[in-house]
Design a protein around this motif. Structure first.
Motif, PDB file in Angstrom:
ATOM      1  N   VAL A  23       0.821  -1.209   0.000  1.00 11.86           N
ATOM      2  CA  VAL A  23       0.000   0.000   0.000  1.00 11.86           C
ATOM      3  C   VAL A  23       0.859   1.266   0.000  1.00 11.86           C
ATOM      4  N   GLY A  24       1.926   1.275   0.782  1.00 12.54           N
ATOM      5  CA  GLY A  24       2.731   2.485   0.936  1.00 12.54           C
ATOM      6  C   GLY A  24       3.506   2.903  -0.289  1.00 12.54           C
ATOM      7  N   THR A  25       3.843   1.951  -1.175  1.00 16.82           N
ATOM      8  CA  THR A  25       4.653   2.289  -2.349  1.00 16.82           C
ATOM      9  C   THR A  25       3.920   2.084  -3.669  1.00 16.82           C
ATOM     10  N   PHE A  26       2.698   1.612  -3.620  1.00 18.86           N
ATOM     11  CA  PHE A  26       1.934   1.364  -4.840  1.00 18.86           C
ATOM     12  C   PHE A  26       1.553   2.654  -5.550  1.00 18.86           C
ATOM     13  N   THR A  27       1.291   3.696  -4.783  1.00 20.65           N
ATOM     14  CA  THR A  27       0.903   4.985  -5.352  1.00 20.65           C
ATOM     15  C   THR A  27       1.677   6.108  -4.672  1.00 20.65           C
ATOM     16  N   PRO A  28       1.701   7.315  -5.260  1.00 19.78           N
ATOM     17  CA  PRO A  28       2.362   8.446  -4.606  1.00 19.78           C
ATOM     18  C   PRO A  28       1.780   8.741  -3.223  1.00 19.78           C
ATOM     19  N   GLU A  29       0.452   8.550  -3.065  1.00 17.65           N
ATOM     20  CA  GLU A  29      -0.188   8.828  -1.776  1.00 17.65           C
ATOM     21  C   GLU A  29       0.201   7.802  -0.720  1.00 17.65           C
TER      22      GLU A  29
END
Length: 608
Positions: free
Chosen positions: A116-122
């Motif tokens: 979750v932490g690196t899948f998207t910029p957010e």
């Protein structure tokens, strides 16, 4: 008998507390407003009490014998970190919209593993929601998220979680997670959770202050093992069973991927995993929904997925490292560490045929015989990958396949995985040749622990230092985390777009049954070590022929048997997939097949 633990909101601003602390003489709830409430001791070392005027949002800690104050081990929310106040939550506050959702059987899953932490910029659950259109376009129907239980700081793979009931706040907390799952279900996507029941993280883990949650009988890579079969283990088992069931019952997860189950050590008459599986069976009956349990195991032991009547644990599936290692070693030439057990075409052919390469044969790396024979099990029991968080992130540089091999080789690897009869699992970004690394990262608050992590990772990679293969990335540095975030501008790159489209085509073919004949146990497999190729013929309503050329030069071959007309199902070296070759849409089995270097071809013909 199940027993819920922790702070359970019961409505009308009332909360029931259930704490297991068998050796303490007194347990109190300490509230952030200064109030203190005494709990009553009941059977089996539990302390309980229903307390009024404690609505959702109330902050509390637990006092043991008026000497020590700790967060609740069964806390549902650690909004201020792993050492701070626990928070009462209302599990029914979220209003679900997925009442018609019944789940997806494992045999139909196309799994996508993401952090979750690196899948998207957010780096949040909302960020995952924003990329569902991408996943749907690709053909994904299941996502598997790395652990999301509360860990120290805001950067971690998730395997340092210290609270098995609490959702990581920096990702969006419990409400954010429920919204993500609900939205996935509305889009036809199942959600699996990577659940860790073999250890807890070293920071913020106060379980031992409350009771014998760990045992010195066994040691794991993380220290003392969780107490699944020693004295007082009934209550420990209940603690972790309730956690596992909560994720599926309250959070609507479609199942769990159970981390490193070979370190869940239980020599009792009913193994913890079997008890969990049987409890999940009951949950299926109660809810009318399907739940999936998938084990990560390096034992190659069919007992994990065999049915109860055969003495098995009854889990639906398990990861197969043999498949990954066979492909990786052939494509990269790496034969160090556990890869020394692989590297031959015979290994990949065997993995394609029956999943396990080590099925009761000697392992040079482990220096012992490993595994047993899986031939009686259907291929839908096995989850395979060509990349995953472990196999990428536990490398010195966290480098992905796209940083090691060519576009043609990437397509070849994807073809082997998706044409095979097993359940495929992609690792985030592999579908467009993501070339940013996926590094190991943490954000611990304890300086001594940070030092220990740095030194431990350096020791792990001593071999690579000796070879001069690169510099060590500091796990604690924020830049290590930021460098691991996915780059979503892939459509600006022609090769990345071509690979994405190739994955889309393969996944669609897989989902529509184009490769079903390879699930037949009677399929014929031919391979050549010198020629570095594998040919496969399957029969089930159609003849299906596949050839995978791992050599860096043209392969000339033919289809044995009668004189038949064949049609091209997919050809990886085609121009539409970024290649430079053409292959006719139809082909006669009397002609010579010319397969370019590092490419694959699938042909089919109808039998009736």
């Amino acid at each position: 008998m199940r027993k819920k633990v922790g702070a359970q909101y019961i409505g009308n601003n009332g909360t029931k507390f259930v704490i297991w602390a068998p050796f303490t003489k007194q347990v109190k709830v300490v509230l952030s407003d200064g109030r203190t409430e005494q709990l009553l001791k009941v059977a089996h070392g539990y302390w309980e009490q229903e307390l009024s005027d404690i609505p959702p949002g109330t902050l509390y800690k637990l006092s043991l014998d008026d000497e020590m104050v700790f967060p609740d081990p069964a806390s549902r929310s650690q909004a201020f970190g792993v050492h701070d106040w626990s928070k009462v939550t209302d599990p029914n506050s979220y209003k679900w919209s997925d009442t018609a959702w019944k789940g997806i059987p494992l045999e139909e899953m196309i799994i996508y593993e993401l952090h979750v932490g690196t899948f998207t910029p957010e780096g949040t659950f909302e960020g995952v929601i924003s990329k569902l259109d991408h996943l749907l376009e690709l053909g994904i129907n299941t996502i598997e998220i790395l652990p999301v239980t509360q860990f120290p700081g805001s950067r971690n793979w998730g395997y340092d979680g210290a609270y098995p009931y609490a959702v990581q706040e920096s990702y969006g907390g419990a409400e954010g997670l429920k919204k993500m799952i609900d939205t996935c279900h509305q889009h036809g996507i199942a959600v699996l959770l990577d659940a860790v029941y073999n250890h807890l993280g070293p920071e913020g883990n106060y379980l031992s202050q409350f009771g014998p949650y760990f045992t010195e009988k066994y040691k794991t890579p993380w220290g003392s093992a969780i107490n699944f079969d020693d004295k007082y283990s009934d209550e420990v088992r209940n603690f972790f069973l309730e956690s596992a069931l909560m994720w599926q019952e309250e959070f609507h997860f479609d199942g769990l991927r159970l981390d490193a189950i070979h370190e869940i050590i239980d020599r009792g008459a009913r193994h913890f995993l079997k008890e969990l599986s049987q409890n999940v069976d009951e949950l299926e009956k109660q809810t009318g929904r399907r739940f999936i349990l998938i084990a990560e195991s390096d034992l190659n032991d069919t007992k994990i997925i065999n049915p109860y009547e055969k003495g098995g644990f009854g889990l639906e599936g398990q990861w197969v490292d043999d498949f990954h290692h066979s492909i990786h070693s052939i494509l990269t030439g790496e034969l160090e560490g556990y890869y020394k057990d692989y590297g031959a075409m015979a290994h990949l052919a065997k993995a394609f045929k029956q999943a396990f390469v080590y099925d009761g044969v000697y392992s040079k790396f482990r220096k012992r015989t490993v595994g047993n024979n899986p031939v009686e099990l259907p291929p839908s029991k096995f989850v395979i990958s060509i990349q995953n968080h472990d196999q990428v992130g536990n490398r010195l540089l966290g480098d992905r396949l796209a940083q090691m091999i060519s576009l043609e080789q990437l397509k070849l690897a994807a073809g082997v995985m998706l044409v095979s009869p097993y359940i495929p699992m992609l690792f985030m970004g592999e579908e467009f040749a993501e070339d940013r690394p996926f590094q190991y990262f943490v954000s611990h608050g304890d300086p001594d622990l940070v030092k220990a992590v740095r030194e431990g990772r350096k020791r792990e990679f001593e071999y690579f230092y000796d070879k001069g293969d690169g510099e060590f990335w500091d796990p604690q540095e924020e830049e290590t985390f930021n460098a691991s975030k996915i780059n979503w501008d892939f459509k600006e790159d022609q090769n990345k777009t071509a690979l994405f489209n190739f994955y889309k085509k393969l996944i669609n073919l897989k989902k529509t049954g184009a490769f079903k004949a390879f699930s037949n146990k009677e399929k014929q497999i031919e391979f050549s070590e010198e020629g570095k190729y594998i040919k496969i013929i399957g029969k089930e309503g159609q003849n299906l022929f596949a050839v995978f050329n791992f050599k860096g030069e043209m392969l000339e071959t033919e289809i044995s048997g009668g004189n038949y007309d064949w049609k091209t199902v997919i050809f990886s070296a085609g121009k539409e997939w970024g290649g430079s070759a053409n292959f006719p849409p139809t082909f006669n089995s009397g002609e010579v097949l010319k397969i370019p270097a590092h490419s694959m071809l699938v042909l089919s013909r109808n039998l009736y």
